[in-house]
Design an enzyme around this catalytic site. Structure first.
Site, short mmCIF file in Angstrom:
data_model
loop_
_atom_site.label_atom_id
_atom_site.label_comp_id
_atom_site.label_asym_id
_atom_site.label_seq_id
_atom_site.Cartn_x
_atom_site.Cartn_y
_atom_site.Cartn_z
N HIS A 356 0.80 -1.23 0.00
CA HIS A 356 0.00 0.00 0.00
C HIS A 356 0.83 1.27 0.00
O HIS A 356 0.27 2.36 0.10
CB HIS A 356 -0.92 0.06 1.22
CG HIS A 356 -1.96 -1.00 1.25
ND1 HIS A 356 -3.23 -0.82 0.77
CD2 HIS A 356 -1.91 -2.27 1.69
CE1 HIS A 356 -3.93 -1.92 0.92
NE2 HIS A 356 -3.16 -2.82 1.48
N LYS A 544 -8.73 13.74 5.00
CA LYS A 544 -7.84 12.58 4.94
C LYS A 544 -6.81 12.76 6.04
O LYS A 544 -6.75 13.82 6.66
CB LYS A 544 -7.17 12.45 3.57
CG LYS A 544 -6.57 13.78 3.06
CD LYS A 544 -5.99 13.66 1.66
CE LYS A 544 -7.02 13.71 0.57
NZ LYS A 544 -7.30 12.46 -0.10
N ARG A 545 -5.98 11.73 6.28
CA ARG A 545 -4.91 11.89 7.26
C ARG A 545 -4.07 13.13 6.90
O ARG A 545 -3.89 13.45 5.73
CB ARG A 545 -4.02 10.64 7.28
CG ARG A 545 -4.67 9.43 7.88
CD ARG A 545 -5.11 9.69 9.32
NE ARG A 545 -3.98 9.92 10.20
CZ ARG A 545 -3.39 8.98 10.92
NH1 ARG A 545 -3.82 7.73 10.88
NH2 ARG A 545 -2.38 9.27 11.71
N LYS A 550 0.40 14.55 1.31
CA LYS A 550 -0.98 14.81 0.88
C LYS A 550 -1.23 16.31 0.67
O LYS A 550 -2.25 16.72 0.14
CB LYS A 550 -1.96 14.23 1.90
CG LYS A 550 -1.92 12.70 1.99
CD LYS A 550 -2.93 12.17 2.97
CE LYS A 550 -2.78 10.70 3.27
NZ LYS A 550 -3.46 9.82 2.30
N THR A 652 -8.77 6.44 -1.76
CA THR A 652 -10.10 5.84 -1.92
C THR A 652 -11.20 6.88 -1.69
O THR A 652 -12.30 6.73 -2.20
CB THR A 652 -10.30 4.65 -0.95
OG1 THR A 652 -9.76 4.99 0.32
CG2 THR A 652 -9.63 3.41 -1.49
N LYS A 656 -15.10 7.86 -3.42
CA LYS A 656 -16.34 8.14 -2.69
C LYS A 656 -16.93 9.48 -3.13
O LYS A 656 -18.14 9.62 -3.32
CB LYS A 656 -16.09 8.17 -1.17
CG LYS A 656 -15.66 6.82 -0.61
CD LYS A 656 -15.05 6.93 0.79
CE LYS A 656 -14.27 5.66 1.11
NZ LYS A 656 -13.35 5.82 2.25
C1 26Q Z 1 3.46 0.37 10.29
C2 26Q Z 1 4.39 0.03 11.27
C3 26Q Z 1 4.23 0.49 12.57
C4 26Q Z 1 3.12 1.27 12.89
C5 26Q Z 1 2.20 1.59 11.92
C6 26Q Z 1 2.36 1.15 10.61
C7 26Q Z 1 1.37 1.51 9.58
C8 26Q Z 1 0.02 1.57 9.88
C9 26Q Z 1 -0.91 1.93 8.93
C10 26Q Z 1 1.76 1.78 8.29
C11 26Q Z 1 0.83 2.12 7.33
C12 26Q Z 1 -0.52 2.22 7.64
C13 26Q Z 1 -1.53 2.60 6.67
C14 26Q Z 1 -1.30 2.85 5.40
C15 26Q Z 1 -2.38 3.27 4.49
O1 26Q Z 1 -3.49 3.53 4.91
N1 26Q Z 1 -2.10 3.37 3.18
C16 26Q Z 1 -3.10 3.77 2.23
O2 26Q Z 1 -3.75 2.60 1.75
C17 26Q Z 1 -4.86 2.94 0.95
C18 26Q Z 1 -5.56 1.65 0.57
O3 26Q Z 1 -4.81 0.94 -0.34
C19 26Q Z 1 -4.42 3.73 -0.28
O4 26Q Z 1 -5.57 4.13 -0.98
C20 26Q Z 1 -3.62 4.96 0.13
O5 26Q Z 1 -3.08 5.58 -1.01
C21 26Q Z 1 -2.49 4.54 1.07
O6 26Q Z 1 -1.81 5.68 1.56
#
Ligand code: 26Q
Length: 811
Positions: A356, A544-545, A550, A652, A656
């Site tokens: 991702h 968004k975050r 972003k 995503t 929406k």
């Molecule tokens: C990893 C290690 C330690 C702590 C946290 C994490 C961690 C947690 C969540 C790393 C990444 C995430 C989330 C990533 C994420 O949401 N990515 C998004 O995924 C979406 C679905 O595929 C995409 O549409 C977005 O582009 C992408 O940023």
């Protein structure tokens, strides 16, 4: 669809209320009314759930297990009612009892067990699997505290813990009898038995993993799949207070606390990796419990372990559950006594992996020391996997040590999870076309050349049931009235809406519906954030975050520029706009928090300046989450998708928004490109650097942000405004933003794209002034959104990766 009429629903509800609360309905409060409704609906679902499980056990269909650290479900009541096909009946029945369904639905706490895109994607996938009759299970962690609640105090983000279970959770069912033991620490004794090596794990700390199951209801198809979330508990005989002396007693408390901390809280960082031991514990905890329970269930129903991969597919959502690979190997080799090569074939055929992100700072690398101490047997297995794999590399690239060490799973004292995930699975996919191309050609090119057939694209999607049918009933009705209801099961059929866009009545209806949703959003903003906004203005939204890539800063800078223009020239002619922001910053991410504060300071200044004459307003909506998104998105005119090209894997929310008839302002990043290809250039507003340009700047340099600062008066002025006290008494307040843009040369090309962004926004203004044309563009976006239903995505996963039997639904 549930056979149910209003009368019988009413009766059942009144009885349920009485039985639960021991008082009559009219004496109850709304919370009690919500609980009774939830419990009644849960009863209906339970019947379907049992039936589904019986069916699966009988047919022995291949089961998919979607492993994810995050499931961002939001509220479940409205969704369950919709998918059962009884939401309207329920609404009318309650109305007869003087109750508004939405009032009760709004009392439900969001199930916020995720950070953002990745977690919400998992939730949309569960909904699609259930609705498409695909035997699909979710597997994750039942965090006691979900993603923190965000309060904005004095313009700053304040984090409050999310005690989502405080009032109970009607949807989950604790299954104590299905608990598994997960083992941490200790040592491995190696012995020889009948000429084979035997590995015995001793002195480990056991953790009891207790599953809580939640039904996932399919759309009017009598299917309820299962989301299984694991909770960590002390193993009871390890924790018998009475038999301990004082020293042991303290030990026991320590043990209990350490165990329970595992499923205590969701890590609120996305796209940023920190090598915390607790995070690794969380990962192994749910993965081990999940894999053990899959094998137990498989064997209980007579499965032949050597044929596991014919009946089971395990999908890992990013690298977070990668330990499923060595854990499955451990079970197959140590417990089922299979040969290594047989076990490896089964494991790689069973596992598939989605990437991702390509942000380097998000890649998981665990230190060998910590990993080995916490998971001694798993470490041995990872070592063995790596040795065999490196031998393969040596045969292919003899003598090329550089390449081999670059591609190794273990190197520099670190275990690289993405490498393990690629090597140990049969499929690796990106989440949008551009993202997959970047994975293949750049980020993972070594692996792509080694395993070209593993790599594939699966562009993300969203469930149109929640994001259109549920959140925008007015638009849904217009669509049904004009094109019939086939789009509900076949979202691609939305296309025929395009044939009606010459019809002025339809366009007028579209406008009215948007206005209605904007009014509703305006009252939410007034209630939550205490700002009055005008539904006749353009609602321009970025939710968004909060993250540098972003580029909320780009959005904020153009607002600061517009403000300057309005002050310089009181007759400056624009369509009035309301700028709406929402999103959470990771608690330790200073720049993101500073961005929130800047937006709030800009909002305060502009909203209180009478010279602006209400032409623009700025709002930062607090506590952005799934249920709030459901209100914001239908009331949006302009969707801001402005990430630095190449950085957003897919996105995503872009999907929406288009499904709800917003016009997208976008860079050619992630799935924005595919949205543009669908709606054509006439129905989206594109700006900014292309992927090739960005990649070339990163590779060859040649960009100097300070040159733009010096040459563009508008830019100079707004950058100076960051540090001259205009928006905050403390001139140093936004220094970090200033430094990022100027001193550190603007890593995300904010200033480079600024001019092009402003032009894009001028174009929006012009388009909006032509009401009919604008509505038509909105209509085209709705008509072309069907391909972005997660039903399409899931059918691609099912046929292309999992080998599930799919009754093809023509999308
Ligand atoms: C990893 C290690 C330690 C702590 C946290 C994490 C961690 C947690 C969540 C790393 C990444 C995430 C989330 C990533 C994420 O949401 N990515 C998004 O995924 C979406 C679905 O595929 C995409 O549409 C977005 O582009 C992408 O940023």
């Amino acid at each position: 669809m549930l056979e149910m009429d209003k009368k019988s629903f009413k009766k059942a509800y009144v009885n349920k209320f009485l039985e639960m609360h021991g008082v009559e309905l009219k004496e109850g409060n709304n919370q009690q009314k919500y609980e009774a409704l939830g419990s009644l609906v849960r009863d209906y679902v339970t019947r379907i759930w049992l039936k589904t499980n019986k069916k699966y056990n009988k047919t022995g269909e291949k089961q998919v297990y979607y492993f994810s650290m995050e499931f961002l479900l939001g509220r479940l009541l409205g969704d369950a009612l919709l998918n059962l096909g009884i939401r309207d009946i329920c609404r009318e029945a309650l109305l007869d009892l003087n109750i508004k369904l939405e009032d009760l639905e709004n009392l439900e706490q969001d199930q916020g067990l995720g950070n953002g895109g990745l977690g919400r994607l998992a939730a949309c996938f569960l909904d699609s699997m259930a609705s498409l009759d695909i035997p699909g299970n979710g597997c994750g962690i039942r965090y006691k505290y979900g993603f923190f609640e965000q309060k904005i105090i004095d313009g700053k983000q304040v984090e409050v813990s999310d005690a989502w279970l405080k009032e109970g959770n009607v949807w989950e069912k604790r299954k104590a009898e299905k608990a598994e033991i997960v083992r941490f620490g200790g040592e491995i004794n190696v012995s020889e038995v009948d000429g084979n090596l035997k590995f015995t794990h001793v002195n480990f700390e056991p953790v009891l993993a207790v599953p809580y199951d939640t039904p996932i209801v399919g759309y009017e198809n009598e299917i309820a799949n299962t989301l299984r979330l694991w909770s960590a508990e002390a193993v009871s005989n390890e924790f018998d207070f009475s038999s301990f002396n004082r020293g042991d007693f303290l030990q026991a408390i320590k043990y209990k606390n350490s165990v329970e901390s595992i499923s205590q809280v969701l890590y609120p960082e996305d796209s940023f990796y920190e090598g915390k031991m607790l995070r690794l514990k969380q990962q192994y905890f749910f993965v081990s419990a999940g894999v053990q329970s899959i094998i137990r269930h498989f064997k209980k129903h007579g499965g032949n372990i050597e044929l596991l991969d014919e009946k089971v597919a395990i999908h890992i959502n990013d690298t977070h559950p990668t330990l499923a690979i060595p854990e499955l190997m451990r079970i197959l080799v140590d417990e089922e006594n299979l040969e290594w090569n047989t076990a490896w074939r089964i494991t790689t055929n069973t596992i598939s992996y989605t990437n991702h992100t390509i942000l380097a700072e998000a890649l998981e690398k665990w230190s060998v020391d910590m990993f080995q101490k916490l998971l001694p047997r798993i470490y041995m297995i990872v070592q063995e996997i790596n040795e065999r794999y490196c031998k393969e590399l040596w045969n292919k690239y003899p003598g090329n040590w550089d390449k081999i060490s670059r591609m190794s799973i273990i190197s520099d004292g670190k275990i690289k999870m993405a490498h393990l995930a690629v090597v140990g699975s049969h499929s690796v996919n990106g989440v949008a076309k551009l993202h997959t191309e970047i994975l293949k050609k750049k980020e993972m090119s070594d692996f792509y050349y080694l395993y070209p057939n593993k790599f594939n694209n699966k562009t993300n999607g969203i469930t149109h049931r929640r994001w259109l049918l549920k959140s925008n009933p007015e638009l849904t009705k217009l669509l049904k009235d004009t094109i019939g209801d086939s789009f509900i099961r076949h979202p691609i059929d939305l296309k025929s809406f395009e044939n009606h866009l010459y019809n002025e009545v339809v366009l007028e209806q579209l406008g009215k519906i948007k206005k209605f949703n904007k009014e509703r959003l305006a009252s939410t903003i007034l209630k939550n954030d205490n700002i009055r906004v005008d539904p006749n203005s353009i609602f321009d939204v970025q939710v968004k975050r909060i993250h540098a890539y972003k580029r909320q800063i780009l959005n904020c800078l153009r607002i600061m520029d517009l403000y300057n223009k309005l002050i310089d020239n009181p007759n400056y002619d624009i369509v009035p706009r309301t700028f709406i922001f929402g999103g959470k910053a990771a608690p330790g991410y200073y720049l993101a928090k500073n961005t929130i504060e800047l937006i709030n300071c800009v909002a305060r200044k502009i909203n209180n300046d009478s010279r602006v004459n209400d032409k623009i307003k700025v709002v930062f909506m607090q506590n952005y989450r799934v249920s709030l998104a459901e209100q914001i998105i239908p009331g949006t005119d302009v969707s801001e998708q402005i990430s630095t090209t190449t950085k957003e894997a897919s996105g995503t929310s872009n999907m929406k928004f288009m499904m709800n008839g917003a016009i997208t302002v976008a860079t050619l990043d992630g799935a924005n490109i595919e949205i543009k290809d669908e709606v054509t250039d006439d129905n989206i507003v594109i700006f900014g650097l292309t992927a090739d340009e960005v990649l070339s700047y990163y590779q060859n340099g040649g960009y100097k942000s300070v040159d733009i600062y010096n040459s563009d008066q508008r830019v100079k002025r707004i950058i100076d405004d960051l540090v001259n006290g205009k928006y905050h008494n403390d001139k140093n307040k936004f220094k970090s933003i200033y430094e990022n843009l100027i001193t550190y040369n603007d890593e995300f090309f904010v200033l480079k794209d600024f001019d092009s962004y402003l032009k894009a926004q001028d174009k929006v203004d012009t388009l909006y002034r032509d009401g009919n044309k604008w509505q038509k563009m909105c209509g085209v976006n709705i008509a072309h959104s069907g391909i972005f239903s997660s039903d399409r995505t899931i059918q691609e996963y099912a046929t292309g990766i999992w080998g599930s039997q799919v009754i093809y639904k023509n999308l």
